[in-house]
Design a protein around this motif. Structure first.
Motif, PDB file in Angstrom:
ATOM      1  N   LEU A  56       0.866  -1.176   0.000  1.00 30.27           N
ATOM      2  CA  LEU A  56       0.000   0.000   0.000  1.00 30.27           C
ATOM      3  C   LEU A  56       0.904   1.228   0.000  1.00 30.27           C
ATOM      4  O   LEU A  56       1.824   1.331   0.814  1.00 30.27           O
ATOM      5  N   VAL A  57       0.652   2.155  -0.922  1.00 30.53           N
ATOM      6  CA  VAL A  57       1.442   3.382  -1.001  1.00 30.53           C
ATOM      7  C   VAL A  57       0.536   4.561  -0.672  1.00 30.53           C
ATOM      8  O   VAL A  57      -0.519   4.742  -1.291  1.00 30.53           O
ATOM      9  N   VAL A  58       0.957   5.355   0.310  1.00 34.39           N
ATOM     10  CA  VAL A  58       0.185   6.517   0.748  1.00 34.39           C
ATOM     11  C   VAL A  58       1.034   7.763   0.545  1.00 34.39           C
ATOM     12  O   VAL A  58       2.185   7.821   1.007  1.00 34.39           O
ATOM     13  N   LEU A  59       0.491   8.751  -0.134  1.00 36.01           N
ATOM     14  CA  LEU A  59       1.169  10.037  -0.269  1.00 36.01           C
ATOM     15  C   LEU A  59       0.979  10.801   1.030  1.00 36.01           C
ATOM     16  O   LEU A  59      -0.157  10.950   1.514  1.00 36.01           O
ATOM     17  N   VAL A  60       2.072  11.281   1.599  1.00 33.42           N
ATOM     18  CA  VAL A  60       2.042  11.908   2.922  1.00 33.42           C
ATOM     19  C   VAL A  60       2.861  13.190   2.922  1.00 33.42           C
ATOM     20  O   VAL A  60       3.602  13.483   1.981  1.00 33.42           O
ATOM     21  N   ARG A  61       2.705  13.930   4.016  1.00 30.24           N
ATOM     22  CA  ARG A  61       3.561  15.080   4.303  1.00 30.24           C
ATOM     23  C   ARG A  61       4.317  14.797   5.592  1.00 30.24           C
ATOM     24  O   ARG A  61       3.745  14.291   6.565  1.00 30.24           O
ATOM     25  N   ARG A  62       5.596  15.123   5.593  1.00 28.84           N
ATOM     26  CA  ARG A  62       6.408  14.951   6.791  1.00 28.84           C
ATOM     27  C   ARG A  62       6.123  16.098   7.764  1.00 28.84           C
ATOM     28  O   ARG A  62       5.465  17.082   7.407  1.00 28.84           O
ATOM     29  N   ASP A  99      14.555   9.419   6.010  1.00 33.75           N
ATOM     30  CA  ASP A  99      14.553   9.092   7.439  1.00 33.75           C
ATOM     31  C   ASP A  99      13.188   9.404   8.043  1.00 33.75           C
ATOM     32  O   ASP A  99      12.395  10.156   7.480  1.00 33.75           O
ATOM     33  N   GLY A 100      12.936   8.811   9.189  1.00 33.64           N
ATOM     34  CA  GLY A 100      11.750   9.190   9.944  1.00 33.64           C
ATOM     35  C   GLY A 100      10.631   8.182   9.952  1.00 33.64           C
ATOM     36  O   GLY A 100       9.546   8.464  10.478  1.00 33.64           O
ATOM     37  N   ALA A 101      10.860   6.998   9.368  1.00 33.21           N
ATOM     38  CA  ALA A 101       9.809   5.978   9.338  1.00 33.21           C
ATOM     39  C   ALA A 101      10.169   4.832  10.269  1.00 33.21           C
ATOM     40  O   ALA A 101      11.343   4.551  10.500  1.00 33.21           O
ATOM     41  N   PRO A 102       9.166   4.145  10.818  1.00 28.21           N
ATOM     42  CA  PRO A 102       9.452   2.930  11.582  1.00 28.21           C
ATOM     43  C   PRO A 102      10.201   1.919  10.718  1.00 28.21           C
ATOM     44  O   PRO A 102      10.125   1.965   9.488  1.00 28.21           O
ATOM     45  N   LEU A 106       8.627   1.721   4.601  1.00 26.02           N
ATOM     46  CA  LEU A 106       9.564   2.536   3.837  1.00 26.02           C
ATOM     47  C   LEU A 106       8.990   3.934   3.668  1.00 26.02           C
ATOM     48  O   LEU A 106       7.837   4.097   3.246  1.00 26.02           O
ATOM     49  N   LEU A 107       9.782   4.944   3.969  1.00 23.45           N
ATOM     50  CA  LEU A 107       9.429   6.329   3.693  1.00 23.45           C
ATOM     51  C   LEU A 107      10.317   6.779   2.546  1.00 23.45           C
ATOM     52  O   LEU A 107      11.540   6.743   2.654  1.00 23.45           O
ATOM     53  N   LEU A 108       9.686   7.175   1.444  1.00 14.62           N
ATOM     54  CA  LEU A 108      10.409   7.433   0.205  1.00 14.62           C
ATOM     55  C   LEU A 108      10.180   8.853  -0.282  1.00 14.62           C
ATOM     56  O   LEU A 108       9.158   9.480   0.025  1.00 14.62           O
ATOM     57  N   GLU A 109      11.125   9.354  -1.076  1.00 13.93           N
ATOM     58  CA  GLU A 109      10.905  10.646  -1.709  1.00 13.93           C
ATOM     59  C   GLU A 109       9.665  10.556  -2.600  1.00 13.93           C
ATOM     60  O   GLU A 109       9.369   9.507  -3.173  1.00 13.93           O
ATOM     61  N   ARG A 110       8.954  11.651  -2.706  1.00  8.81           N
ATOM     62  CA  ARG A 110       7.735  11.690  -3.513  1.00  8.81           C
ATOM     63  C   ARG A 110       8.097  11.814  -4.986  1.00  8.81           C
ATOM     64  O   ARG A 110       8.765  12.764  -5.401  1.00  8.81           O
ATOM     65  N   LEU A 111       7.652  10.854  -5.770  1.00  7.54           N
ATOM     66  CA  LEU A 111       7.775  10.933  -7.222  1.00  7.54           C
ATOM     67  C   LEU A 111       6.404  11.300  -7.802  1.00  7.54           C
ATOM     68  O   LEU A 111       5.531  11.754  -7.086  1.00  7.54           O
ATOM     69  N   HIS A 112       6.228  11.097  -9.093  1.00 11.04           N
ATOM     70  CA  HIS A 112       4.959  11.392  -9.738  1.00 11.04           C
ATOM     71  C   HIS A 112       4.324  10.065 -10.161  1.00 11.04           C
ATOM     72  O   HIS A 112       4.593   9.567 -11.259  1.00 11.04           O
ATOM     73  N   PRO A 113       3.497   9.463  -9.295  1.00 14.00           N
ATOM     74  CA  PRO A 113       2.975   8.117  -9.571  1.00 14.00           C
ATOM     75  C   PRO A 113       2.127   8.023 -10.826  1.00 14.00           C
ATOM     76  O   PRO A 113       1.957   6.939 -11.385  1.00 14.00           O
ATOM     77  N   GLU A 114       1.619   9.146 -11.286  1.00 19.99           N
ATOM     78  CA  GLU A 114       0.780   9.133 -12.489  1.00 19.99           C
ATOM     79  C   GLU A 114       1.597   9.227 -13.772  1.00 19.99           C
ATOM     80  O   GLU A 114       1.036   9.126 -14.876  1.00 19.99           O
ATOM     81  N   VAL A 115       2.901   9.399 -13.663  1.00 19.12           N
ATOM     82  CA  VAL A 115       3.754   9.551 -14.850  1.00 19.12           C
ATOM     83  C   VAL A 115       4.838   8.475 -14.842  1.00 19.12           C
ATOM     84  O   VAL A 115       5.783   8.539 -14.061  1.00 19.12           O
ATOM     85  N   SER A 116       4.693   7.474 -15.692  1.00 17.80           N
ATOM     86  CA  SER A 116       5.708   6.434 -15.836  1.00 17.80           C
ATOM     87  C   SER A 116       6.187   6.411 -17.276  1.00 17.80           C
ATOM     88  O   SER A 116       5.663   7.132 -18.141  1.00 17.80           O
ATOM     89  N   LEU A 117       7.172   5.567 -17.555  1.00 11.91           N
ATOM     90  CA  LEU A 117       7.658   5.448 -18.929  1.00 11.91           C
ATOM     91  C   LEU A 117       6.580   4.957 -19.887  1.00 11.91           C
ATOM     92  O   LEU A 117       6.692   5.157 -21.100  1.00 11.91           O
TER      93      LEU A 117
END
Length: 299
Positions: A56-62, A99-102, A106-117
């Motif tokens: 499950l991927v959730v877009l979040v704000r730190r 950093d900052g996730a249990p 995984l806490l990851l940099e935000r990419l653009h999930p609607e734009v892929s190759l």
């Protein structure tokens, strides 16, 4: 907010790990995700849908307001291996760990999930994909815990064995198993591989135009990693009158551009297409199976 799993995640986890195991984890997922978001002091914006097939991927704000993506995967999908691979790449060609996730997410940099190759024309997409995957092929870290190509394909071969006598896929299953045996007898490469590299795994980013997500890392030869990319947009290949010759040209073009042996790439492409096709057949996804097995027959 509600953290309900998208249907693609529900279906894929059930097919891969069994409905009982998947359902137990999925039943706990909404509450677990809410707890993790609160524990890391994140602000949830939305669940990415259709999202991934193993998490499950959730877009979040730190807490400082910066954007990020929280990825919650079941322990049996081995998110620890994904974490180790992303840490080793350290943002080189791949999404960056934050950093900052249990420890269990995984806490990851935000990419653009609607734009892929897949949003690019095919020729351009393959060119960008080749340039991106090349960056990932590095020596694995010392003392790593990644499985090998031989280990992963051994598990897959056990399931393929049951299809040898199948009227639909028996000949291709035998050819795929034979190809695997020959390939493993002659390989010595031990590079860190993405494991499930394809156009949909390369997303638009701000730090770099294209970055890879969702590795299922393992170690082995580059031809294995490239094999899934060969069959991208398989539905378009099968629909075209020149699909068979186009598929073979794609094998040769990708092999040559990335300095991979053509026959080894062809062999791993055959194995991976047949393995995916028979798995789709067993799951009742007959249309997907027919596309994959027709493609495999061209090789």
């Amino acid at each position: 907010m509600a953290f309900e799993p998208p249907q693609r995640l529900v279906r894929t986890l059930g097919e891969t790990y069994g409905d009982t195991v998947a359902a137990e984890w999925l039943g706990k997922l909404p509450e677990l995700t809410g707890h993790l978001v609160g524990r890391a002091s994140l602000t949830a914006e939305r669940v990415v849908a259709p999202g991934g097939r193993s998490s499950l991927v959730v877009l979040v704000r730190r807490p400082d307001g910066s954007p990020a993506a929280l990825k919650v995967a079941p322990p049996f999908a081995r998110p620890d291996r994904e974490r180790d691979a992303l840490a080793h790449w350290n943002g080189w060609g791949a999404v960056r760990l934050l950093d900052g996730a249990p420890e269990d997410v995984l806490l990851l940099e935000r990419l653009h999930p609607e734009v892929s190759l897949r949003s690019l024309p095919e020729a351009k997409a393959l060119l960008e994909a080749a340039g991106t995957v090349r960056k990932l092929w590095v020596e694995p870290p010392a003392g790593h815990g990644f499985e090998s190509v031989a280990e992963r394909t051994a598990r897959q071969s056990s399931a393929l064995e049951h299809h040898r006598a199948d009227a639909t896929a028996g000949g291709l299953a035998s050819a795929a198993l034979d190809a695997r045996g020959e390939l493993l007898a002659g390989t010595a490469e031990t590079m860190l591989l993405h494991g499930n590299f394809r156009q949909g795994k390369v997303l638009g980013g701000d730090r770099a135009p294209w970055l890879v997500v969702g590795p299922e890392p393992l170690v082995g030869e580059r031809a294995y990693d490239l094999a899934r990319l060969v069959r991208d947009r398989v539905e378009d290949l099968v629909a075209a009158s020149s699909g068979a010759s186009a598929a073979r040209r794609r094998v040769n073009r990708l092999a040559d551009s990335l300095e991979v042996d053509r026959e080894r790439l062809r062999g791993w492409t055959l194995f991976r297409a047949v393995e995916s096709g028979t798995r789709a057949l067993a799951a009742g996804r007959r249309q997907d199976a027919e596309l994959l097995l027709e493609f495999a027959g061209w090789l």
